[in-house]
Scaffold this motif. Structure first.
Motif, PDB file in Angstrom:
ATOM      1  N   VAL A 198      12.786   7.931  -6.915  1.00  0.00           N
ATOM      2  CA  VAL A 198      13.005   8.730  -8.123  1.00  0.00           C
ATOM      3  C   VAL A 198      13.591  10.095  -7.741  1.00  0.00           C
ATOM      4  N   LEU A 199      13.084  10.655  -6.653  1.00  0.00           N
ATOM      5  CA  LEU A 199      13.590  11.946  -6.176  1.00  0.00           C
ATOM      6  C   LEU A 199      15.075  11.842  -5.834  1.00  0.00           C
TER       7      LEU A 199
ATOM      8  N   ASP B 281       0.808  -1.221   0.000  1.00  0.00           N
ATOM      9  CA  ASP B 281       0.000   0.000   0.000  1.00  0.00           C
ATOM     10  C   ASP B 281       0.845   1.276   0.000  1.00  0.00           C
ATOM     11  N   PHE B 282       2.159   1.183   0.313  1.00  0.00           N
ATOM     12  CA  PHE B 282       2.988   2.383   0.280  1.00  0.00           C
ATOM     13  C   PHE B 282       3.949   2.355  -0.902  1.00  0.00           C
ATOM     14  N   LEU B 283       3.596   1.591  -1.956  1.00  0.00           N
ATOM     15  CA  LEU B 283       4.525   1.423  -3.072  1.00  0.00           C
ATOM     16  C   LEU B 283       4.785   2.745  -3.785  1.00  0.00           C
ATOM     17  N   LEU B 284       3.713   3.520  -4.015  1.00  0.00           N
ATOM     18  CA  LEU B 284       3.867   4.756  -4.802  1.00  0.00           C
ATOM     19  C   LEU B 284       4.764   5.774  -4.085  1.00  0.00           C
ATOM     20  N   PRO B 285       4.517   6.094  -2.793  1.00  0.00           N
ATOM     21  CA  PRO B 285       5.435   7.030  -2.123  1.00  0.00           C
ATOM     22  C   PRO B 285       6.873   6.527  -2.105  1.00  0.00           C
ATOM     23  N   PHE B 286       7.028   5.213  -1.911  1.00  0.00           N
ATOM     24  CA  PHE B 286       8.361   4.613  -1.867  1.00  0.00           C
ATOM     25  C   PHE B 286       9.087   4.832  -3.182  1.00  0.00           C
TER      26      PHE B 286
END
Lengths: 372, 215
Positions: free
Chosen positions: B153-154, B143-148
């Motif tokens: 990428v940042l 569920d936290f894949l996108l922020p991770f």
């Protein structure tokens, strides 16, 4: 897996039997491991400094310390006493607060890391779930103390030495951590006890050094660099920087730096032996030996022998590595600072990444041999 | 209250005091180096609070990343910049201060509202403890894949930016011309002091040179 000696449990049980409450017994127990760590680490350092003198003498075809005690064994004590009673000088224009705080910040994390060094199944202070990760994160505090010491000395050599030390330990932390990650991947755990358990069973053939030869070399090189041992002792390169961040230090504060660097060397050797050389395991598994002799594993005297053999094996392996480090120091020339950083970033980092990938691939391909 | 509870309460008090004191020191002290070191103290105290909350892995990660990397980087930045500049008083300084005050108050109000509106129910799930690494890993890849991934990428962008800056291929022309004008064998930030090379000195250096004396 709670067979074997449980010192804490038996000690508390003993006190409870003597009439203390269980809580009071725990309070009595609490300072004992702390004292044990302090005394044990300091003793280890005393032995290491004596070894350093003797082995350097042998490498240079001298005799070395001879008259202070048998084989000069009292020399380290004389060293320590000298540093203790020497005048403690704070330079007039130094920042006295940071100047005093610097050595402490360098030394404390090193001693804290002894919490997770296992000498046997139950012979360690705490079996933390994060285990080896604690050591990696604690060793990243030391650069702050070095920078603090370098800055507070108000001396350009000190500042340069401190900056070099911090740059060096940051760059070598990464290959070090990556080779530890490969080990953690194989043992499915970060706990030091689990890492040693995973290597036991096949005696010397099961040790991680055969499965992780590249990781072993990377870890050893990076650990030497973290300890600022020659060939990587750039921060205190005496031809260039007088003594680096230690230049202005005298007395016990210098003694703390000295102690810290040697404790760090012993600690790194202990971790190499835990991670790659099977920790407390004997060359042949003890269980097999017991089977041959027809002795049950739960026999008390066998457990005592297993425990002491574990301590002896761990120390033996660690001091073999210390011997190697000392021999390296007295035979190799120093690298330049740019060569040092090139080696760290352009060679060790890519190689350790490849090692990590290779380990993951092998783990998927041969799960029985690489801890599926 | 048994021993463990007492130890917990006392350590919480000590850690909270340490954190608040160090944080105030970061903001209020004049010496920027002290501020940077105290920032390390703040991070360490936060790690201590994580340990009190049974989050050993988060505490170790906090020490590794914030103390070992971020704070060391800040100290490096401070110690490698040796540009001394006199402080010129700004004309409309109060505008900046007022803006800062407004932003800080807004942030405080936002955080306060968040604290008051969140239902602070203590989770009834069993404490993860030593298995917390597994739980964190599962969250990172579900569920936290996108922020991770966004964070990675940042970081990649920052890495590439740092490499581009360090390669010095895209320096502006003006800076390069300035560098070529400087005499050889001097560091760009410390030009040679010409005051010591007064008209009288060349004779003296010639007179005391060893070759002359030998003749």
């Amino acid at each position: 897996m709670n067979s074997g000696i449980d010192l804490q449990g038996s000690f508390i049980q003993l006190l409870v039997d003597l009439g203390l409450s269980a809580e009071a017994a725990r309070v009595v127990w609490l300072p004992l491991p702390m004292l044990l760590v302090l005394v044990g680490a300091t003793l280890g350092v005393l032995v290491t400094t004596w070894l350093e003198r003797k082995i350097s003498a042998a490498a240079q075809q001298r005799i070395g310390p001879e008259f202070a005690g048998p084989l000069g064994m009292l020399i380290p004590i004389a060293d320590g006493l000298k540093l203790l009673v020497k005048e403690d000088i704070i330079p007039a224009k130094a920042d006295s607060l940071l100047f005093t705080l610097g050595p402490a910040i360098v030394v404390i994390p090193v001693f804290l890391s002894f919490l997770i060094v296992p000498f046997g199944q139950n012979l360690l202070i705490t079996d933390l779930g994060i285990g080896i990760f604690l050591w990696i994160s604690l060793s990243s505090i030391a650069p702050i103390g070095l920078l603090m010491a370098g800055y507070a000395s108000n001396n350009k050599y000190s500042l340069l030495g401190g900056l070099r030390a911090a740059a060096q330990s940051i760059s070598y932390e990464i290959p070090l951590a990556l080779s530890v990650v490969a080990i953690a991947m194989m043992s499915n755990s970060l706990s030091t006890v689990d890492i040693v358990q995973q290597q036991s069973g096949y005696g010397i053939l099961g040790w991680n050094v055969w499965r992780q030869p590249i990781g072993f070399l990377i870890f050893w090189i990076a650990a030497l660099a973290e300890c600022e041992r020659l060939p990587f002792d750039l921060p205190e390169a005496e031809e260039e920087l007088v003594a680096g961040y230690q230049t202005e230090y005298a007395g016990i504060k210098f003694g703390l730096f000295y102690l810290g660097s040697y404790v760090n060397l012993v600690l790194s050797s202990l971790f190499v032996s835990v991670l790659y050389l099977g920790g407390w395991n004997f060359i042949i598994p003890i269980e097999v030996l017991a089977d041959w002799l027809g002795v049950s594993e739960s026999t008390p005297w066998l457990q005592v022998i297993t425990g002491s053999l574990g301590i002896i094996m761990t120390l033996l392996k660690a001091y073999l590595l210390v011997f190697l480090a000392i021999l390296l120091r007295w035979t190799l020339p120093r690298v330049r600072i740019d060569q040092l950083l090139d080696l760290g970033w352009k060679f060790l980092l890519p190689v350790s990444l490849v090692n990590l990938l290779l380990t993951a691939a092998l783990k998927l391909a041969f799960p029985f041999a690489f801890g599926g | 209250m048994n021993l463990a509870d007492g130890v917990q309460i006392v350590s919480f008090g000590v850690l909270a005091l340490m954190m608040l004191g160090a944080a105030l020191g970061v903001v209020l002290l004049e010496n920027i180096v002290y501020s940077a070191f105290l920032l390390g103290g703040v991070f360490i105290s936060i790690a201590g609070l994580y340990i009190l909350l049974n989050a050993g892995f988060v505490a170790a990660a906090q020490v590794l990343i914030y103390v070992g990397a971020v704070n060391v980087l800040i100290l490096f930045g401070i110690m490698l910049v040796n540009k001394r500049q006199n402080f010129v008083p700004l004309r409309n300084a109060w505008v900046g201060k007022a803006t800062t005050a407004v932003v800080c108050l807004g942030l405080f109000a936002l955080l306060g509202a968040m604290v008051l509106s969140t239902p602070w129910a203590i989770s009834t799930a069993p404490v993860a403890g030593d298995t917390s690494t597994v739980v964190i890993g599962l969250h990172f890849f579900s569920d936290f894949l996108l922020p991770f991934e966004l964070a990675s990428v940042l970081l990649l962008m920052a890495l590439i930016g740092a490499i581009v800056l360090a390669r010095r291929e895209f320096l502006p022309d003006a800076l390069e011309r300035e560098q070529t004008q400087q005499p050889v064998l001097t560091l760009p930030e410390r030009p040679r002091e010409l005051a010591s090379a007064a008209p009288g000195s060349p004779d003296r250096t010639l007179g005391t040179s060893p070759t002359k004396r030998n003749v």
